[in-house]
Design an enzyme around this catalytic site. Structure first.
Site, mmCIF file in Angstrom:
data_model
loop_
_atom_site.group_PDB
_atom_site.id
_atom_site.type_symbol
_atom_site.label_atom_id
_atom_site.label_comp_id
_atom_site.label_asym_id
_atom_site.label_seq_id
_atom_site.Cartn_x
_atom_site.Cartn_y
_atom_site.Cartn_z
ATOM 1 C CD GLU A 113 14.723 -3.900 -13.240
ATOM 2 O OE1 GLU A 113 15.365 -2.819 -13.299
ATOM 3 O OE2 GLU A 113 14.683 -4.726 -14.172
ATOM 4 N N GLY A 161 0.817 -1.214 0.000
ATOM 5 C CA GLY A 161 0.000 0.000 0.000
ATOM 6 C C GLY A 161 0.846 1.257 0.000
ATOM 7 C CG HIS A 196 3.296 0.824 -5.366
ATOM 8 N ND1 HIS A 196 3.510 1.883 -4.510
ATOM 9 C CD2 HIS A 196 3.856 -0.255 -4.758
ATOM 10 C CE1 HIS A 196 4.162 1.464 -3.433
ATOM 11 N NE2 HIS A 196 4.394 0.173 -3.562
ATOM 12 C CG MET A 249 8.893 7.476 -7.166
ATOM 13 S SD MET A 249 7.303 7.640 -7.988
ATOM 14 C CE MET A 249 7.642 9.090 -9.003
#
Lengths: 279, 279
Positions: free
Chosen positions: A149, A32, A38, A185
């Site tokens: 990755e 989440g 994501h 990120m």
């Protein structure tokens, strides 16, 4: 609309219907606090599967640190809105009791590749990852699973146990997504202060420069030592590792004679950051 | 004709074809040296599945004793003839390198229920069982798997990790098949001398008598002690355990206040025998 499912039984029924129609299911396992990294995985899944499940589960078994578990950011409403905008079919968000009911007693362990790097600093972490991912593959019966990755060692561990246990899922690694200034990120980035956030991109810049120096002939160990000094100078602390490793087996790479990856874990304030790049 | 397959890739293709036709696959994992106990499992699989795979693999990972592994009986031609007569579709008989290729590094471990009884006397045994069964479920993608109650603890372990890892296979336990004189069928029985073979059924008779005594009110520990004395008198040696345990969790059962199972492991000559019965 993205459908929210919390029970494994309900998910199984949903998936069984898809499977009867011959559909290929793609899954994106996450914890989440979704960001563009994501979402890039969800997009890859959308392109390469007939139906997409994104799982959101902050897995206690893979946290070696209670405070890290407690502070891990959670915002399901925001996650759901993002997934809906990406056309994800199901957000599977089980509770801890649904994933680890009373009597749960099984661990999936990988030896070798789990031992250095994250494994050395986060005892039990990869047992937690391998066990929960085994469960998620079983629950979703996905034919494809998408991992970033950014967690390079995790990607190798997942590929290893999937192959070893003959689990019928293809693991697909997707490139790290970065902020414009180069910072990888991560859900943990929101915990950086404004000053720390300004410093954070130095990690990627220093790693890129070291990689460039290595390619130009600078000895690997010298380049890594110099990079460490620059990171400490910039304000990072407690560099847990900054190493060159072989791409697949994650064995120490003393030079560039075989495909290598530079991997780092260190702290900025009270946030632990990791990153890795091809060299 | 039963088809012999040795490669996991070839098996996957075969199974994929069945699955596309919506067929339910049943698997019977064995170590070969098949006897009527195994064939009863194959028959159950035949009745409850559209296609039946019997696997024959003497799994080195579940042997804690090199000599036991070496002496384990093997007769694939005979096994194949038996399976053919039962209408089994595929005999999957992979080599050790096919199951554990170079780089293999994953273990499936179950805690708790694996610790007493066989687990106490065969270190690592259940890790080997859980790992190879996970692999066989992955390779065969079976919807049902058939195990004999003769290996009661193994049956509980398999049910445990299948539930814990959400593997989409239903585990079906089938009753122990016995010789006319009560000896539980086992591939190891062929290693008994004629004299030992004459003694062997005493195990089941003594266990039945002890169970009967318990039901009639004899204290559990007294009944077990008396049974041990009778077994040693009859010529058995090294009783590793003769215990009453709860049916599912295999916790010690001091009395008959909950469903219980009597389980035994002991030696006759140089053959280790196990058995268990409901009490």
């Amino acid at each position: 609309m993205t459908e929210v499912i919390r029970s494994a039984d309900e998910l199984r029924e949903k998936v069984a219907g898809w499977k009867r129609s011959g559909m290929l299911v793609g899954v994106v396992p996450t914890m989440g606090a979704l960001h563009d990294g994501h979402l890039s995985l969800a997009r890859a899944a959308r392109e390469q599967s007939d139906r997409v499940i994104v799982t959101v589960f902050v897995n206690p078994m893979q946290f070696n640190n209670a405070s890290d578990l407690e502070k891990y950011p959670r915002d399901e409403a925001h996650d759901l809105a993002l997934l809906d905008s990406e056309g994800v079919d199901v957000l599977f968000a089980p509770g801890v009791d649904e994933v680890y009911p009373d009597g749960f007693a099984t661990t999936v362990s990988v030896s070798g590749i789990t031992e250095p790097l994250e494994g050395a600093f986060r005892p039990g972490h990869f047992d937690g990852v391998a066990t929960v991912c085994s469960k998620l593959f079983g629950m979703t019966q996905a034919g494809r699973a998408f991992f970033g990755e950014k967690d390079w060692q995790q990607l190798q561990v997942v590929q290893r146990f999937v192959r070893d246990l003959n689990i019928p899922v293809r693991i697909i690694g997707c490139p790290t997504i970065r902020e414009e200034d180069g910072l990888a990120m991560s859900s943990r980035n929101v915990r950086l202060s404004a000053t720390e956030r300004a410093t954070a991109p130095v990690l990627h810049a220093v790693m890129q420069a070291a990689a460039s120096d290595m390619r130009a002939g600078k000895p690997v160990q010298t380049a890594l030592m110099d990079a460490q000094a620059e990171l400490l100078e910039a304000g990072f602390r407690d560099i847990e590792y900054l190493e060159l490793r072989t791409v697949e087996g994650l064995r120490p790479a003393p030079d560039l004679s075989q495909p290598a990856r530079m991997l780092a874990a260190l702290w900025l304030g009270d946030v632990r950051l990791i990153d890795n790049i091809a060299v």
